[in-house]
Motif scaffolding. Sequence first.
Motif, PDB file in Angstrom:
ATOM      1  N   LYS A 115     -69.767  14.604  10.334  1.00  0.00           N
ATOM      2  CA  LYS A 115     -69.873  13.277   9.724  1.00  0.00           C
ATOM      3  C   LYS A 115     -70.175  13.492   8.243  1.00  0.00           C
ATOM      4  O   LYS A 115     -70.764  14.509   7.874  1.00  0.00           O
ATOM      5  N   SER A 141     -66.600   8.886  15.025  1.00  0.00           N
ATOM      6  CA  SER A 141     -67.067   8.971  16.418  1.00  0.00           C
ATOM      7  C   SER A 141     -65.927   8.859  17.431  1.00  0.00           C
ATOM      8  O   SER A 141     -65.858   9.631  18.387  1.00  0.00           O
ATOM      9  N   ARG A 192     -63.522  12.191  18.063  1.00  0.00           N
ATOM     10  CA  ARG A 192     -64.076  13.536  18.214  1.00  0.00           C
ATOM     11  C   ARG A 192     -63.449  14.324  19.356  1.00  0.00           C
ATOM     12  O   ARG A 192     -63.020  15.470  19.141  1.00  0.00           O
ATOM     13  N   GLY A 202     -72.087  16.572  14.839  1.00  0.00           N
ATOM     14  CA  GLY A 202     -72.289  15.296  14.155  1.00  0.00           C
ATOM     15  C   GLY A 202     -72.799  14.212  15.083  1.00  0.00           C
ATOM     16  O   GLY A 202     -72.004  13.427  15.602  1.00  0.00           O
ATOM     17  N   THR A 203     -74.098  14.192  15.304  1.00  0.00           N
ATOM     18  CA  THR A 203     -74.780  13.149  16.104  1.00  0.00           C
ATOM     19  C   THR A 203     -74.012  12.835  17.394  1.00  0.00           C
ATOM     20  O   THR A 203     -73.820  11.687  17.754  1.00  0.00           O
ATOM     21  N   TYR A 204     -73.609  13.887  18.078  1.00  0.00           N
ATOM     22  CA  TYR A 204     -72.651  13.799  19.184  1.00  0.00           C
ATOM     23  C   TYR A 204     -73.412  13.898  20.501  1.00  0.00           C
ATOM     24  O   TYR A 204     -73.825  14.997  20.906  1.00  0.00           O
ATOM     25  N   ARG A 257     -67.560  12.438  28.249  1.00  0.00           N
ATOM     26  CA  ARG A 257     -67.026  13.355  27.225  1.00  0.00           C
ATOM     27  C   ARG A 257     -66.800  14.747  27.800  1.00  0.00           C
ATOM     28  O   ARG A 257     -65.880  15.457  27.378  1.00  0.00           O
ATOM     29  N   SER A 302     -68.664   4.981  20.184  1.00  0.00           N
ATOM     30  CA  SER A 302     -70.012   5.551  20.250  1.00  0.00           C
ATOM     31  C   SER A 302     -70.724   5.090  21.522  1.00  0.00           C
ATOM     32  O   SER A 302     -70.329   4.101  22.143  1.00  0.00           O
ATOM     33  N   THR A 303     -71.785   5.787  21.882  1.00  0.00           N
ATOM     34  CA  THR A 303     -72.569   5.366  23.043  1.00  0.00           C
ATOM     35  C   THR A 303     -73.279   4.029  22.794  1.00  0.00           C
ATOM     36  O   THR A 303     -73.347   3.214  23.711  1.00  0.00           O
ATOM     37  N   THR A 323     -77.597   2.070  16.453  1.00  0.00           N
ATOM     38  CA  THR A 323     -77.163   3.428  16.804  1.00  0.00           C
ATOM     39  C   THR A 323     -78.431   4.271  16.916  1.00  0.00           C
ATOM     40  O   THR A 323     -79.545   3.735  16.970  1.00  0.00           O
ATOM     41  N   ASP A 324     -78.264   5.592  16.899  1.00  0.00           N
ATOM     42  CA  ASP A 324     -79.411   6.472  17.060  1.00  0.00           C
ATOM     43  C   ASP A 324     -80.417   6.250  15.924  1.00  0.00           C
ATOM     44  O   ASP A 324     -80.038   6.160  14.758  1.00  0.00           O
ATOM     45  N   ILE A 359     -80.228   8.297  12.783  1.00  0.00           N
ATOM     46  CA  ILE A 359     -79.188   7.894  11.827  1.00  0.00           C
ATOM     47  C   ILE A 359     -79.682   6.708  11.006  1.00  0.00           C
ATOM     48  O   ILE A 359     -79.541   6.672   9.768  1.00  0.00           O
ATOM     49  N   GLU A 415     -80.596  10.047  23.593  1.00  0.00           N
ATOM     50  CA  GLU A 415     -79.352  10.670  23.120  1.00  0.00           C
ATOM     51  C   GLU A 415     -79.639  12.140  22.847  1.00  0.00           C
ATOM     52  O   GLU A 415     -80.470  12.470  21.992  1.00  0.00           O
TER      53      GLU A 415
HETATM   54  N1  GLU Z   1     -75.012   9.704  19.401  1.00  0.00           N
HETATM   55  C1  GLU Z   1     -74.194   8.586  19.641  1.00  0.00           C
HETATM   56  C2  GLU Z   1     -72.789   8.997  20.065  1.00  0.00           C
HETATM   57  O1  GLU Z   1     -72.496  10.125  20.179  1.00  0.00           O
HETATM   58  C3  GLU Z   1     -74.114   7.669  18.446  1.00  0.00           C
HETATM   59  C4  GLU Z   1     -73.892   8.349  17.130  1.00  0.00           C
HETATM   60  C5  GLU Z   1     -72.438   8.624  16.813  1.00  0.00           C
HETATM   61  O2  GLU Z   1     -71.595   7.736  17.028  1.00  0.00           O
HETATM   62  O3  GLU Z   1     -72.169   9.701  16.283  1.00  0.00           O
HETATM   63  O4  GLU Z   1     -71.963   8.194  20.330  1.00  0.00           O
END
Ligand code: GLU
Length: 303
Positions: free
Chosen positions: A74, A119, A122, A136-138, A144, A187-188, A225-226, A229, A252
């Motif tokens: 990201k 997001s 990915r 990246g905040t995944y 997934r 995103s989640t 979101t998280d 972030i 998360e």
């Molecule tokens: N961690 C969450 C996700 O993977 C939200 C952050 C993001 O979108 O990167 O969906």
Amino acid sequence: MRFKKALATVGLVAAAALALTGCNSGGPAAPAEDGAKEPAASSTPWTVAEGFTLEGSPTFDNIKERGKVVIGVKEDQPGLGYYDNVTQERSGFDVDIARWIAASVGFDESNIEYKAIASANREQAIVNGDVDYYVGTYSINDKRKNDIDFAGPYFITGQGLLVRQGETDFQTLEELDGKTVCSATGSTPIQNIKENFPGIKPQEFDLYSACVENLVNNQVDAVTTDQAILIGYAAQQPEDLMVTSGPVFTEEQYGVGLSKGDDAFRAHINDMFTDGGDVWQDIFDQNLGDSGIKVSQPAVDAY
Ligand code: GLU
């Protein structure tokens, strides 16, 4: 299960909205006299491996053949994955985790190519082989895992809320019934509000920074979101934005996205996390030490 009760995985000191974005930049940098490529960070807690080999890893075979590492990141998430257009520097906890992995297989900053991937894109980028790995905040989740594998987790946070400064009406998603809440496509958190909060009007964009812009301009009522972030965005615009002080409402677990079935590469990264000594903590302190986030390195879940 997506909607969980409050988890105190992230301790938030709202007042500690320190300048997450300013870690590396004190204004535009003067170009290097000799044109030499400076490493992005002034001191790195990791060392670049020499003579590294890894049997049975198609990912590492590709990296070696190409002579460089291609990493998905990201670049609009301050403190985590950020690209500063002025200094042309990348910074953030995730970016440094990505650099540490590259170093562990023998590649330094001058042999890394970064690709910014949103997001929603990915899994496809990893499946296509557009990147060797993604940091990246995944969040690791089973859906997934149908398409890709994850090393880690290397960080744990949870879904929170960003609102306009001084907004006291919204502390929870329940209180946003009938309101417009923004998050990123794929995103989640967007999935959580769509599935579990039918009264909320969801608004989505590819990037969280677009949600933040819409929040500042009164086009949406909150961004979700998280929390890790959101803290970065609040630190960028403390007069305009704040993270609500309520507890996070999901867990998360961040993983490194990898090509499915490359067990050798996944085991290598998991071992790096497990045997890394102080490196994780040093990376955390350098990037998020002033953020008010309180977490320790999670144990690897080597499935
Ligand atoms: N961690 C969450 C996700 O993977 C939200 C952050 C993001 O979108 O990167 O969906």
